[in-house]
Write a protein that holds these residues in place. Structure first.
Motif, short mmCIF file in Angstrom:
data_model
loop_
_atom_site.label_atom_id
_atom_site.label_comp_id
_atom_site.label_asym_id
_atom_site.label_seq_id
_atom_site.Cartn_x
_atom_site.Cartn_y
_atom_site.Cartn_z
N LEU A 191 0.82 -1.21 0.00
CA LEU A 191 0.00 0.00 0.00
C LEU A 191 0.86 1.27 0.00
O LEU A 191 0.46 2.30 -0.55
CB LEU A 191 -0.92 0.01 1.23
CG LEU A 191 -2.14 -0.91 1.17
CD1 LEU A 191 -2.80 -1.01 2.54
CD2 LEU A 191 -3.15 -0.42 0.14
N GLN A 192 2.02 1.20 0.61
CA GLN A 192 2.89 2.37 0.70
C GLN A 192 3.44 2.79 -0.65
O GLN A 192 3.91 3.92 -0.81
CB GLN A 192 4.03 2.08 1.67
CG GLN A 192 3.55 1.82 3.10
CD GLN A 192 4.68 1.44 4.03
OE1 GLN A 192 5.83 1.81 3.81
NE2 GLN A 192 4.36 0.71 5.09
N SER A 193 3.38 1.88 -1.62
CA SER A 193 3.90 2.21 -2.95
C SER A 193 2.81 2.62 -3.93
O SER A 193 3.10 2.96 -5.08
CB SER A 193 4.67 1.01 -3.52
OG SER A 193 3.78 -0.08 -3.73
N LEU A 194 1.54 2.58 -3.51
CA LEU A 194 0.45 2.96 -4.41
C LEU A 194 0.33 4.47 -4.48
O LEU A 194 0.28 5.14 -3.44
CB LEU A 194 -0.88 2.35 -3.93
CG LEU A 194 -0.97 0.82 -3.94
CD1 LEU A 194 -2.37 0.38 -3.52
CD2 LEU A 194 -0.62 0.26 -5.30
N PRO A 195 0.25 5.04 -5.68
CA PRO A 195 0.24 6.51 -5.82
C PRO A 195 -1.01 7.17 -5.26
O PRO A 195 -0.96 8.34 -4.87
CB PRO A 195 0.34 6.71 -7.34
CG PRO A 195 -0.18 5.42 -7.93
CD PRO A 195 0.23 4.35 -6.98
N ASP A 196 -2.13 6.46 -5.23
CA ASP A 196 -3.38 7.09 -4.78
C ASP A 196 -3.69 6.81 -3.31
O ASP A 196 -4.81 7.02 -2.85
CB ASP A 196 -4.55 6.62 -5.65
CG ASP A 196 -4.74 5.11 -5.60
OD1 ASP A 196 -3.78 4.42 -5.22
OD2 ASP A 196 -5.84 4.64 -5.94
N VAL A 242 -11.83 1.00 2.42
CA VAL A 242 -11.27 1.80 1.32
C VAL A 242 -9.89 1.31 0.93
O VAL A 242 -9.58 1.12 -0.26
CB VAL A 242 -11.21 3.30 1.72
CG1 VAL A 242 -10.46 4.09 0.65
CG2 VAL A 242 -12.60 3.85 1.92
N LEU A 243 -9.03 1.08 1.92
CA LEU A 243 -7.67 0.60 1.62
C LEU A 243 -7.71 -0.78 0.98
O LEU A 243 -6.95 -1.05 0.03
CB LEU A 243 -6.84 0.56 2.90
CG LEU A 243 -6.29 1.88 3.42
CD1 LEU A 243 -5.48 1.64 4.69
CD2 LEU A 243 -5.44 2.57 2.36
N ALA A 248 -6.89 -4.05 -3.81
CA ALA A 248 -7.41 -5.09 -4.70
C ALA A 248 -7.50 -4.59 -6.14
O ALA A 248 -7.10 -5.27 -7.09
CB ALA A 248 -8.78 -5.56 -4.21
N ASP A 249 -8.00 -3.38 -6.30
CA ASP A 249 -8.12 -2.83 -7.66
C ASP A 249 -6.77 -2.59 -8.31
O ASP A 249 -6.65 -2.61 -9.55
CB ASP A 249 -8.93 -1.52 -7.63
CG ASP A 249 -10.41 -1.76 -7.34
OD1 ASP A 249 -10.87 -2.91 -7.55
OD2 ASP A 249 -11.09 -0.81 -6.90
#
Length: 362
Positions: A191-196, A242-243, A248-249
């Motif tokens: 999650l820490q690497s996801l831009p959004d 939400v996270l 998942a998406d």
């Protein structure tokens, strides 16, 4: 890799031969210790029925009519007692300051043991102590047997050692366990690497809540039905929908007809229900009643000092004696017939020939 498994295992599109198989699918856990809820119920019921039949026959052989008033445990009552001793493992791990890997592994071992055995043969207390001690070794967190047993009241070394081989055998000597708490950490790092996903969206307390749900799942059958990554994602969804949805998406296959989180919803919903409805310790009074009845219907062949136990000991000693006598007779026969039970000695020509062959190999 652990985080990616959740996505691949739930998406039918990833069955294509072009997709690399997750490492988890090569594990003994994937091959040997996955069941449907119906399979678990069938296994436990079959074990219970078989045990009741054997114990009833043992009672009757010792004293005809003695089993008529015995109220044997059913499969659900057996599981209630096992669940109580599952809750004792975190307490002992806290006392010894064992890491979470030991705790989770010991709980898995205890659950797996009772897919091959019943509490009417082996009481969960000593089995629990043995699985925990075994887990310290298989996870490379060893403790001496003396230090272990001396810190547990009314426990001797034999209480652990006498069952260690039986437990290992019941586990098929498959000691590696894949855990949901490690998969959750993988997802959290992802999650820490996801831009959004900004830091504001993933405060530390979300992870803390999710790991509590993972720990609650250990009181259930979730790990015997679902994969570690699926349990981890469901735990995250309970803490922050939400996270979980955004993670998942982010794993969606290009061109998918619907968001990947929608594909996962039915599976995650089932896991969340199990965690929230069953992930808690059992009622102590109900367990006490089960344990009281267990004292009356335990297999007498497993109770030291009972007639059935002594008779079984005599029978096992006779079989061992017969085996030793047969082995001695085979040796005597080999000697009297002119042979050597350890093989004939090589003569000088044979020795020279074999030495020459060794020289040629060099």
């Amino acid at each position: 890799m652990a985080a990616d498994n959740a996505a691949k295992e739930a998406d039918p599109q990833t069955n294509s031969s072009t997709v690399k198989r997750p490492l988890y699918e090569g594990s003994t856990q994937y091959k040997s210790w996955r069941y449907s809820p119906e399979q678990l119920e069938q296994i436990r019921t079959s074990l219970n029925v078989a045990a009741v039949s054997v114990i009833r026959n043992t009672f009757e052989a010792d004293e005809p009519g003695s089993s008529e008033d015995v109220l044997f445990l059913n499969a659900n009552e057996e599981q209630l007692l096992v669940k109580l001793y599952i809750t004792k493992i975190p307490q002992l791990c806290g006392h010894f300051r064992f890491p979470e890997e030991v705790e989770a592994t010991a709980i898995s071992y205890l659950k797996r043991f009772y897919l091959k055995n019943t509490v009417m043969d082996w009481h969960p207390k000593n089995v629990m102590l043995t699985t925990l001690f075994l887990a310290t070794k298989t996870t490379n967190n060893p403790i001496s047997l003396e230090s272990y047993t001396s810190n547990i009241p009314k426990t001797s070394s034999s209480d652990v050692l006498d069952l260690e081989f039986l437990v290992s055998q019941s586990l098929n000597f498959e000691f590696a366990v894949w855990h949901a708490h490690r998969a959750l950490w993988g997802i959290w790092l992802d999650l820490q690497s996801l831009p959004d996903v900004s830091e504001d969206l993933r405060p530390q307390d979300v992870y803390d809540i999710a790991i509590k749900h993972v720990r609650a799942s250990r009181f259930t059958d979730a790990e015997l039905i679902y994969t570690p990554s699926q349990i981890a994602l469901a735990s995250l969804a309970l803490a922050s929908p939400v996270l979980a949805e955004r993670w998942a998406d982010s794993k969606a296959v290009a061109g998918a007809a619907q968001p990947f989180s929608a594909t996962l919803d039915p599976t995650l919903g089932s896991i969340k229900y199990i965690i929230t409805q069953m992930g808690h310790p059992p009622d102590v009074e109900a367990v006490r009643e089960v344990d009281r009845r267990l004292k009356l219907c335990k297999n007498p062949e497993k109770v030291p000092g009972s007639k059935a136990y002594l008779a079984r000991q005599v029978a096992e000693q006779q079989r061992a004696e017969e085996k030793r006598n047969k082995k001695a007779e085979d040796v005597r026969r080999a000697i009297t017939e002119g042979g050597d039970p350890f093989g004939s000695e090589l003569n000088e020509d044979e020795k020279a020939k074999q030495l020459a062959e060794l020289d040629d190999d060099d």
